[in-house]
Design an enzyme around this catalytic site. Structure first.
Site, PDB file in Angstrom:
ATOM      1  N   ASP A   1       1.689  10.333   2.905  1.00 18.60           N
ATOM      2  CA  ASP A   1       2.301  11.188   3.910  1.00 18.60           C
ATOM      3  C   ASP A   1       1.269  12.165   4.444  1.00 18.60           C
ATOM      4  O   ASP A   1       1.024  13.220   3.871  1.00 18.60           O
ATOM      5  CB  ASP A   1       3.472  11.934   3.268  1.00 18.60           C
ATOM      6  CG  ASP A   1       4.602  12.117   4.251  1.00 18.60           C
ATOM      7  OD1 ASP A   1       4.459  11.636   5.394  1.00 18.60           O
ATOM      8  OD2 ASP A   1       5.607  12.736   3.880  1.00 18.60           O
TER       9      ASP A   1
ATOM     10  N   TYR B   1      -7.058   2.397   5.565  1.00 19.84           N
ATOM     11  CA  TYR B   1      -6.138   1.294   5.279  1.00 19.84           C
ATOM     12  C   TYR B   1      -6.202   0.135   6.263  1.00 19.84           C
ATOM     13  O   TYR B   1      -5.456  -0.821   6.127  1.00 19.84           O
ATOM     14  CB  TYR B   1      -4.701   1.771   5.113  1.00 19.84           C
ATOM     15  CG  TYR B   1      -4.112   2.565   6.266  1.00 19.84           C
ATOM     16  CD1 TYR B   1      -3.949   2.001   7.528  1.00 19.84           C
ATOM     17  CD2 TYR B   1      -3.696   3.876   6.074  1.00 19.84           C
ATOM     18  CE1 TYR B   1      -3.398   2.717   8.568  1.00 19.84           C
ATOM     19  CE2 TYR B   1      -3.135   4.604   7.109  1.00 19.84           C
ATOM     20  CZ  TYR B   1      -2.991   4.020   8.355  1.00 19.84           C
ATOM     21  OH  TYR B   1      -2.454   4.733   9.377  1.00 19.84           O
TER      22      TYR B   1
ATOM     23  N   LYS C   1       2.469   4.485   1.063  1.00 12.55           N
ATOM     24  CA  LYS C   1       2.547   5.086   2.399  1.00 12.55           C
ATOM     25  C   LYS C   1       2.294   6.580   2.238  1.00 12.55           C
ATOM     26  O   LYS C   1       3.203   7.363   1.967  1.00 12.55           O
ATOM     27  CB  LYS C   1       3.908   4.812   3.018  1.00 12.55           C
ATOM     28  CG  LYS C   1       3.998   5.259   4.455  1.00 12.55           C
ATOM     29  CD  LYS C   1       5.248   4.717   5.120  1.00 12.55           C
ATOM     30  CE  LYS C   1       5.333   5.131   6.565  1.00 12.55           C
ATOM     31  NZ  LYS C   1       5.344   6.579   6.769  1.00 12.55           N
TER      32      LYS C   1
ATOM     33  N   CYS D   1      27.191  43.227 -21.592  1.00 16.22           N
ATOM     34  CA  CYS D   1      27.577  42.535 -20.352  1.00 16.22           C
ATOM     35  C   CYS D   1      28.223  41.181 -20.683  1.00 16.22           C
ATOM     36  O   CYS D   1      27.638  40.368 -21.412  1.00 16.22           O
ATOM     37  CB  CYS D   1      26.332  42.342 -19.496  1.00 16.22           C
ATOM     38  SG  CYS D   1      26.593  41.268 -18.091  1.00 16.22           S
TER      39      CYS D   1
ATOM     40  N   GLU E   1       0.834  -1.199   0.000  1.00 12.95           N
ATOM     41  CA  GLU E   1       0.000   0.000   0.000  1.00 12.95           C
ATOM     42  C   GLU E   1       0.869   1.250   0.000  1.00 12.95           C
ATOM     43  O   GLU E   1       1.866   1.296   0.710  1.00 12.95           O
ATOM     44  CB  GLU E   1      -0.889  -0.028   1.256  1.00 12.95           C
ATOM     45  CG  GLU E   1      -1.734  -1.295   1.317  1.00 12.95           C
ATOM     46  CD  GLU E   1      -2.328  -1.567   2.703  1.00 12.95           C
ATOM     47  OE1 GLU E   1      -2.360  -0.641   3.536  1.00 12.95           O
ATOM     48  OE2 GLU E   1      -2.753  -2.718   2.925  1.00 12.95           O
TER      49      GLU E   1
ATOM     50  N   CYS F   1      25.101  44.663 -11.421  1.00 10.60           N
ATOM     51  CA  CYS F   1      25.320  43.381 -12.083  1.00 10.60           C
ATOM     52  C   CYS F   1      26.663  42.787 -11.650  1.00 10.60           C
ATOM     53  O   CYS F   1      27.689  43.468 -11.742  1.00 10.60           O
ATOM     54  CB  CYS F   1      25.293  43.571 -13.598  1.00 10.60           C
ATOM     55  SG  CYS F   1      25.837  42.105 -14.499  1.00 10.60           S
TER      56      CYS F   1
ATOM     57  N   CYS G   1      19.793  42.985 -16.040  1.00 14.71           N
ATOM     58  CA  CYS G   1      20.973  43.790 -16.369  1.00 14.71           C
ATOM     59  C   CYS G   1      20.703  44.260 -17.796  1.00 14.71           C
ATOM     60  O   CYS G   1      20.508  43.441 -18.695  1.00 14.71           O
ATOM     61  CB  CYS G   1      22.235  42.931 -16.314  1.00 14.71           C
ATOM     62  SG  CYS G   1      23.622  43.682 -17.199  1.00 14.71           S
TER      63      CYS G   1
ATOM     64  N   LYS H   1      10.877   2.678   2.885  1.00 10.44           N
ATOM     65  CA  LYS H   1      10.980   4.139   2.731  1.00 10.44           C
ATOM     66  C   LYS H   1      11.771   4.482   1.484  1.00 10.44           C
ATOM     67  O   LYS H   1      12.841   3.931   1.254  1.00 10.44           O
ATOM     68  CB  LYS H   1      11.712   4.725   3.955  1.00 10.44           C
ATOM     69  CG  LYS H   1      10.884   4.710   5.218  1.00 10.44           C
ATOM     70  CD  LYS H   1       9.970   5.918   5.246  1.00 10.44           C
ATOM     71  CE  LYS H   1       9.614   6.303   6.665  1.00 10.44           C
ATOM     72  NZ  LYS H   1       9.974   7.605   7.064  1.00 10.44           N
TER      73      LYS H   1
ATOM     74  N   CYS I   1      29.063  42.819 -15.087  1.00  8.53           N
ATOM     75  CA  CYS I   1      29.569  44.029 -15.747  1.00  8.53           C
ATOM     76  C   CYS I   1      29.563  45.250 -14.845  1.00  8.53           C
ATOM     77  O   CYS I   1      30.098  46.298 -15.208  1.00  8.53           O
ATOM     78  CB  CYS I   1      28.764  44.310 -17.018  1.00  8.53           C
ATOM     79  SG  CYS I   1      27.076  44.836 -16.681  1.00  8.53           S
TER      80      CYS I   1
HETATM   81  S1  IVH Z   1      -0.500   0.524   8.674  1.00  5.14           S
HETATM   82  C1  IVH Z   1       0.113  -1.285  12.649  1.00  5.14           C
HETATM   83  N1  IVH Z   1      -0.919   1.334   6.240  1.00  5.14           N
HETATM   84  O1  IVH Z   1       2.515   5.231   8.091  1.00  5.14           O
HETATM   85  C2  IVH Z   1      -0.149  -0.693  11.316  1.00  5.14           C
HETATM   86  N2  IVH Z   1       0.121   2.824   7.745  1.00  5.14           N
HETATM   87  O2  IVH Z   1       4.388   4.228  10.860  1.00  5.14           O
HETATM   88  C3  IVH Z   1       0.197   0.713  11.283  1.00  5.14           C
HETATM   89  N3  IVH Z   1       0.603   5.033   6.792  1.00  5.14           N
HETATM   90  O3  IVH Z   1       1.771   6.979  10.653  1.00  5.14           O
HETATM   91  C4  IVH Z   1      -0.089   1.457  10.096  1.00  5.14           C
HETATM   92  N4  IVH Z   1      -0.196   4.628   4.783  1.00  5.14           N
HETATM   93  O4  IVH Z   1      -0.317   6.621   9.374  1.00  5.14           O
HETATM   94  C5  IVH Z   1      -0.420   1.653   7.434  1.00  5.14           C
HETATM   95  N5  IVH Z   1      -1.388   1.916   4.053  1.00  5.14           N
HETATM   96  C6  IVH Z   1      -0.909   2.229   5.253  1.00  5.14           C
HETATM   97  C7  IVH Z   1      -0.357   3.504   5.518  1.00  5.14           C
HETATM   98  C8  IVH Z   1       0.154   3.758   6.798  1.00  5.14           C
HETATM   99  C9  IVH Z   1       0.374   5.520   5.567  1.00  5.14           C
HETATM  100  C10 IVH Z   1       1.255   5.756   7.880  1.00  5.14           C
HETATM  101  C11 IVH Z   1       0.559   5.583   9.192  1.00  5.14           C
HETATM  102  C12 IVH Z   1       1.661   5.673  10.197  1.00  5.14           C
HETATM  103  C13 IVH Z   1       2.888   5.370   9.420  1.00  5.14           C
HETATM  104  C14 IVH Z   1       3.491   4.068   9.856  1.00  5.14           C
END
Ligand code: IVH
Length: 702
Positions: free
Chosen positions: A121, A231, A119, A452, A117, A429, A447, A332, A432
């Protein structure tokens, strides 16, 4: 390190982590990037693992997030909201998967199913529904106690007020876990509005989502473009679905994580369409790389991929450590934003005389390369960002985009910083010494001295560049050297260069001198359209240049054309025609053109050239379509091909995705793009099919 030093280092790390936790979780104003924060936590964790006597019960490595803020009521999570362990590389991802085997030796990593999935932000959120109605939203807080942000989250349109009954009977009580986030486009628009109103500008979508949720007045939250992705299913009738939650129907106690996502989707919760169930660890790794490559094609920001074992029965067996489950890991991505020292702000002069401020930085590795210089665009941008030499600044580099300074890391104005004062745009400038002028109502500073030296250099660099006369070996450094030695002052001088003085130059032998002269000579045969680009006439890029060359057929005819005749060319119009006429009327430019003709440059081109039939750029044949180019084409540079696509209403991203309309393949194409296009069944075109596509928008019939 001696053990006393190690103890001191551990204490220092704990202080630093606690400090940055507060900046991130409570103040929404982090001073360091996620990657730097992760590095601190990793270092502390490794000290504690190797020297258990140095571990303390209050160590931030044992805690999740930060204590709740006093602004909101506390909410206790019946099932703790845990954090995730990170994998920074493919190797770490593999070793996580191998650790699963220690607890469940019968598993086969090649046949095990995972849910991958994006992640997102944003801010982790737990939404509680009672008898199907939304009753509460809580942040993660420290994982056990979070903040009650119900009133604010109720304003988020994509958070369902009620669970859809179409998906079957609703449980007595259900908590849904997910992420509140701000889509990238909306984030940019919000920041524009904030800037216009003189209000705080957010560093990134995550901060702006967090800041928007942490408001006393829900009306402010309501005005912010927040969204939600679900999620995870949390509590069910007060029990975890993994414990087989009370009176809930089977649908709400699925057997797999992917099944849980399906159920959430069916019940009306938004679930990321980019979540995938894949089989085998190799497929997990491929999906992680795919998402990393395409992270900027998604409408929301992601910083990694959450990989979860799909089988929920296995979750129970694998269990968890004090802070994170063993059945999931966050892969990450490499950082795209890092902090570094701003050494100085300087101004560079372009070929038109535009003075662009840029940052000289202490080198940082960000977005896949080392960055030492970053543009600051113009005076207003420096003022808005208020960056000052000596500051720690955040540097951002997304994909292959130009590096940019986001802003100072220190939001508060400390005393030494105030003493340094605001940076002021220079009045003279740097090249020049002439005055720098900013016209009222314009954002750029110029300029205005046509002689120049910096402008001269840049005009020649442009003349020789790939999209123009394409003279190999004549980059900026070489031009600076030639101008400095008094050998050239404008592009026409190139064609009168002799080998003798060239060989005298530093780093130039007889061979490189001969190569350079050969490349200069070869450029005489470039078609007229290239010459028109090389002259640097305002508004005349490759597409317009091709249209002009194809219409008039020769430089002579073009020089004799009236403004009306020019404006009548499709895709040209009044503004461009006016710019061309002014350029051609200028005595200095006329002299340059005469000298270029005398030097024997090609000044004709077949009328109505096939490469770009007249005026087709006004037909939006590729409206809304995405066409990716890979490898070298013969009639177009990469920039020209992309410009041709954009001119027809399309876009040309750097990578192939499901939404790609066609992949254009030249010499030596990128293998990854080709394989992916084949796998997705996307049309693959050669150069002639590309030209047909530009003209008609049609793909060759299979
Ligand atoms: S699962 C125990 N699934 O990532 C399960 N987290 O440290 C914990 N996050 O702040 C989270 N997308 O908010 C999970 N598809 C996803 C996610 C997700 C983003 C964030 C979550 C948490 C951090 C994990």
């Amino acid at each position: 390190m001696a053990s006393g030093d190690l103890a001191a280092r551990a204490a220092e790390l704990r202080d630093a982590i606690n400090y940055h936790n507060e900046r991130y979780h409570v103040l929404d104003s982090p001073e360091i990037s996620d990657a730097e924060y992760d590095a601190l936590v990793r270092e502390l964790r490794s000290i504690e693992a190797e020297h258990p006597q140095l571990a303390t019960p209050d160590s931030p490595t044992l805690a999740v997030g930060a204590a709740p803020s006093p602004l909101f009521a506390e909410v206790r999570h019946e099932i703790p909201m845990m954090s995730l362990d990170n994998a920074q590389s493919e190797a770490e991802l593999r070793s996580w998967s191998e650790r699963l085997l220690r607890l469940a030796p019968e598993l086969e990593l090649s046949t095990l199913a995972f849910s991958c999935e994006p992640k997102v932000d944003g801010v982790a959120m737990s939404l509680t529904y009672e008898r199907g109605q939304f009753v509460r939203a809580a942040t993660r807080g420290n994982g056990v106690v979070g903040e009650d942000v119900t009133a604010n989250v109720a304003t988020v349109a994509s958070v369902p007020q009620a669970i859809s009954r179409r998906s079957g009977p609703v449980p007595e009580r259900l908590s849904v876990r997910g992420e509140i986030y701000m889509p990238t486009k909306e984030f940019a628009a919000l920041n524009d509005r904030q800037l216009a109103a003189g209000a705080k500008v957010f560093a990134n979508p995550r901060n702006s989502a967090a800041g928007s949720l942490r408001q006393k007045d829900p009306k402010i939250t309501a005005s912010r473009p927040l969204s939600f992705w679900a999620y995870q299913i949390g509590e069910l009738d007060g029990a975890s679905p993994e414990e087989g939650g009370g009176g809930a129907t089977l649908r709400w106690a699925p057997e797999s994580q992917s099944g849980a996502l399906d159920q959430l989707r069916a019940a009306g919760f938004p679930v990321s369409p980019d979540a995938r169930r894949v089989v085998g660890i190799d497929a997990v790794i491929a999906r992680c790389h795919e998402l990393e490559e395409h992270r900027h094609d998604l409408p929301y920001e992601i910083d990694g991929v959450v990989v979860k074992v799909d089988d929920l029965a296995l979750h129970r067996r694998l269990g968890q450590t004090s802070r994170a489950p063993r059945w999931a890991i966050a892969f990450k991505f490499a950082p795209e934003e890092l902090a570094t020292r701003l050494l100085d702000i300087e101004v560079s002069i372009g070929r038109t005389g535009r003075a662009t401020p840029f940052a000289r930085l202490s080198p940082v590795f960000v977005g896949g390369s080392t960055v030492q210089l970053a543009t600051l665009h113009n005076e207003d941008q420096v003022r808005a960002k208020d960056v000052r030499p000596g500051d720690m600044v955040l540097v951002h580099k997304a994909g292959d985009v130009i590096p940019e300074v986001v802003g100072p890391v220190l939001a508060h104005l400390d005393a030494p910083r105030r003493r340094r004062g605001r940076w002021r745009f220079p009045t003279l400038c740097p090249s020049c010494g002439g005055p720098l002028v900013r016209l009222p109502g314009e954002s750029d500073t110029y300029c205005t001295n046509i002689d120049c030296p910096a402008q001269r250099v840049q005009r020649i660099v442009h003349f020789a560049s790939r999209g123009a006369m394409d003279i190999e070996g004549l980059g900026e450094m070489r031009v600076v050297q030639l101008v400095g030695a008094g050998l050239i002052a404008d592009p026409t001088d190139l064609y009168g260069l002799d080998a003798a003085p060239l060989v005298e130059l530093e780093g130039m032998g007889p061979l490189s001198a001969a190569n350079l002269l050969g490349a200069i000579d070869a450029s005489k045969r470039q078609p007229l359209s290239r010459l028109l680009v090389a002259l640097g006439i305002r508004h005349v890029g490759p597409t317009v240049a091709r249209a002009l060359a194809a219409t008039f057929g020769s430089l002579e005819a073009l020089r004799g054309a009236s403004e009306d005749e020019l404006a009548a060319v499709e895709g040209v119009g009044r503004i461009i025609a006016d710019s061309v006429v002014k350029f051609l009327a200028n005595p200095a430019n006329r002299l340059v053109l005469d000298r270029l003709v005398a030097a024997g440059l090609t000044t004709t081109q077949a009328r109505g050239g096939a490469a770009a039939p007249r005026g087709e750029e006004t037909h939006r044949t590729l409206l809304g379509r995405s066409v990716v180019v890979t490898g070298t084409l013969s009639a177009y540079t990469r920039e020209e091909a992309e410009a041709a696509i954009v001119a027809r209403g399309g876009k040309s991203p750097g990578s192939v995705s499901r939404s790609t309309y066609a992949l254009v393949v030249g010499e030596a194409p990128g293998a990854a793009k080709l394989t992916r296009a084949e796998a997705l069944g996307i049309a693959i075109l050669d150069e002639s099919a590309f030209e047909r596509l530009l003209a008609t928008g049609e793909l060759p019939s299979a």
